[in-house]
Design an enzyme around this catalytic site. Structure first.
Site, PDB file in Angstrom:
ATOM      1  N   ILE A 184       0.718  -1.196  -0.112  1.00  0.00           N
ATOM      2  CA  ILE A 184      -0.123   0.009  -0.187  1.00  0.00           C
ATOM      3  C   ILE A 184       0.885   1.370   0.078  1.00  0.00           C
ATOM      4  O   ILE A 184       0.741   2.161  -0.766  1.00  0.00           O
ATOM      5  CB  ILE A 184      -1.024   0.020   1.340  1.00  0.00           C
ATOM      6  CG1 ILE A 184      -1.984  -1.032   1.202  1.00  0.00           C
ATOM      7  CG2 ILE A 184      -1.702   1.240   1.306  1.00  0.00           C
ATOM      8  CD1 ILE A 184      -2.866  -1.144   2.211  1.00  0.00           C
ATOM      9  N   HIS A 444       7.618 -16.052 -28.824  1.00  0.00           N
ATOM     10  CA  HIS A 444       8.715 -15.225 -28.995  1.00  0.00           C
ATOM     11  C   HIS A 444       7.957 -14.168 -29.849  1.00  0.00           C
ATOM     12  O   HIS A 444       7.373 -14.552 -30.976  1.00  0.00           O
ATOM     13  CB  HIS A 444      10.031 -15.718 -29.512  1.00  0.00           C
ATOM     14  CG  HIS A 444      11.011 -14.619 -29.822  1.00  0.00           C
ATOM     15  ND1 HIS A 444      11.764 -13.957 -29.216  1.00  0.00           N
ATOM     16  CD2 HIS A 444      11.057 -14.118 -31.202  1.00  0.00           C
ATOM     17  CE1 HIS A 444      12.540 -13.184 -29.866  1.00  0.00           C
ATOM     18  NE2 HIS A 444      12.131 -13.161 -31.011  1.00  0.00           N
TER      19      HIS A 444
END
Length: 465
Positions: A184, A444
């Site tokens: 946070i 790829h």
């Protein structure tokens, strides 16, 4: 006479509403008691709206560096009110979505605050007025958590913020002190720094992002500092002195030296605590530990018929943990014999810039557990897709049991790693070894190829470094 159900869920956050939907799918008559917002803190004031803010910051960052992509832009600016408005709009849209799902699954939604009158019954009130009494064969507590308040660092809604105020600033502060460097704290530090504020982060422990692998946290710290963020570890805030529109903090560093810093606002991000108060748990003798309800692997408490899930049932306090815990709990109630929660396979994600994601044991924890390990690493600088994206800084790290090839942990820092980590989560769930991962064909050009290379590197077979 109390209206009766098969299952009553107290709390309509991620854990609660998912548990309710699964219960309804299994043919159980189900009700949810929610005192404020369906979707809970996560959807309304946490996970989702903060990601909307961080997306705005990400776009703003790219707009300020157009030359990196052969582009040009002039007078780049932002309107903080519109940034906040977009974030709130995203939260509202998803809140409406949960409301729709309740109707679709014929789940009764009871608007109010519940108090347990027995293990399987509740009395609901709204603004102090009675709504009704309800009973069920099974009652699930999913009341979530709230920000932890430390003495002297309590949020005041004006100068000292918790995440509620930090998400809806009326104006952009020029300087901020963020206390706490967990997910946070770091996400807010990253948002405000990217939007131009001077940001200082104070962490009492020696490492920022304390639950992460040391190597990953160190890489992230260097990136944050390169962005102009000031990071103080092994330090603590001794006190705050509030002015008319600024706050002066006294900070003690790791060596005991004291200094002062004056900022526009302070964000207190020192963790959360479970919402166990005023539920009637004490009268029922429900066992609690460290501010949370104690449960077994299926959400069962020590009181028959009473269950707990999500943040109120203890760490890790993550929405996806709550959701899965809710499904396990309900399926156990329905007699489906689900597998218990495996907390070591719950991924963690931090959506700062750069992103951080992990699952399983850190290298240090693996060694402390007695494993002989093989560690693989692959840098973003060796990946074609990362270079093409202009995101060539980052690291993928894998940790294997040297004896069996078991994947013990995976840790990443860099662009889009919060989307990549699930590949390793699935691998761990399937008890995949290094051999299967080595023989897996990764597409790829993608960032995911770095996952493959990090596995190969652990066994001295990396190709592109």
């Amino acid at each position: 006479m109390a209206e009766t159900f098969d299952v009553i869920v107290v709390g309509g956050g991620p854990g609660g509403y998912v548990a309710a939907i699964r219960a309804a799918q299994l043919g159980l008559k189900t009700a949810v008691v929610e005192r404020k917002h369906l979707g809970g803190i996560c959807l309304n004031w946490g996970c989702i709206p903060t990601k909307a803010l961080l997306r705005s910051a990400e776009v703003f960052h790219y707009m300020n560096h157009p030359g990196d992509y052969g582009l040009s832009a002039e007078k780049v600016s932002f309107d903080i009110k519109k940034v906040v408005e977009r974030s709130r709009g995203v939260a509202k849209r998803l809140n409406s979505g949960v409301t729709f799902l309740m109707k679709k699954n014929k789940i009764t939604v009871i608007d109010g605050e519940a108090k347990l009158t027995a293990a399987t019954s509740v009395s609901v009130t709204k603004d102090g007025k009675p709504v009704g009494d309800y009973a069920a064969k099974h009652l699930i507590v999913a009341t979530g958590a709230r920000p932890r308040n430390l003495p002297g660092l309590e949020g005041d809604g004006k100068l000292v913020w918790i995440y509620f105020e930090a998400m809806v600033p009326e104006a952009m502060p020029k300087s901020l002190l963020v206390v706490g460097s967990g997910a946070i704290g770091i996400e807010f530090a990253s948002f405000y720094r990217t939007m131009g504020a001077e940001v200082t982060v104070v962490e009492v422990l020696p490492q920022i992002l304390p639950v992460e692998d040391e190597e990953i946290a160190a890489h992230a710290r260097k990136r944050f500092e390169r962005q102009g963020m000031k990071v103080l570890t092994g330090a603590k805030v001794l006190g705050l002195k509030k002015g008319a529109d600024t706050v002066t903090a006294t900070i003690e560093d790791a060596k005991g030296g004291k200094s002062e810093i004056t900022v526009d606002r302070v964000i207190s991000a020192v963790g959360v605590v479970g919402n166990i108060e005023n539920l009637g748990l004490e009268a029922l003798g429900v066992a609690t530990e460290k501010g949370c309800i104690k449960i077994d692997g299926f959400g069962r408490t020590n009181v028959p018929g009473l269950y707990a899930i999500g943040d109120v049932a203890g760490p890790p306090m993550l929405a996806h943990k709550a959701e899965h815990e809710g499904v396990i709990c309900v399926e156990a109630i329905a007699g489906l014999n689900p597998h218990p929660m495996k907390k070591e396979q719950i991924p963690g994600c931090t959506y700062c810039h750069p992103q951080i994601a992990s699952v399983g044991l850190t290298e240090k924890k693996a060694k402390e557990a007695g494993y002989a390990v093989k560690v693989g690493r692959f840098p973003f600088t060796g990946n074609g897709k990362a270079i093409a994206l202009g995101e060539d800084q980052g690291l993928v790290k894998t940790i294997f049991d040297a004896k069996t090839g078991q994947l013990l942990g995976a840790h990443m820092v860099g662009a889009e790693v919060t989307e990549l980590i699930q590949g390793f989560v699935v691998a761990m769930g399937l008890e995949t070894t290094e051999e299967e991962l080595m023989h897996t064909v990764f597409p790829h050009p993608t960032l995911s190829e770095m996952m493959h290379e990090a596995v190969l590197d652990a066994y001295g077979r990396a190709i592109h470094i």
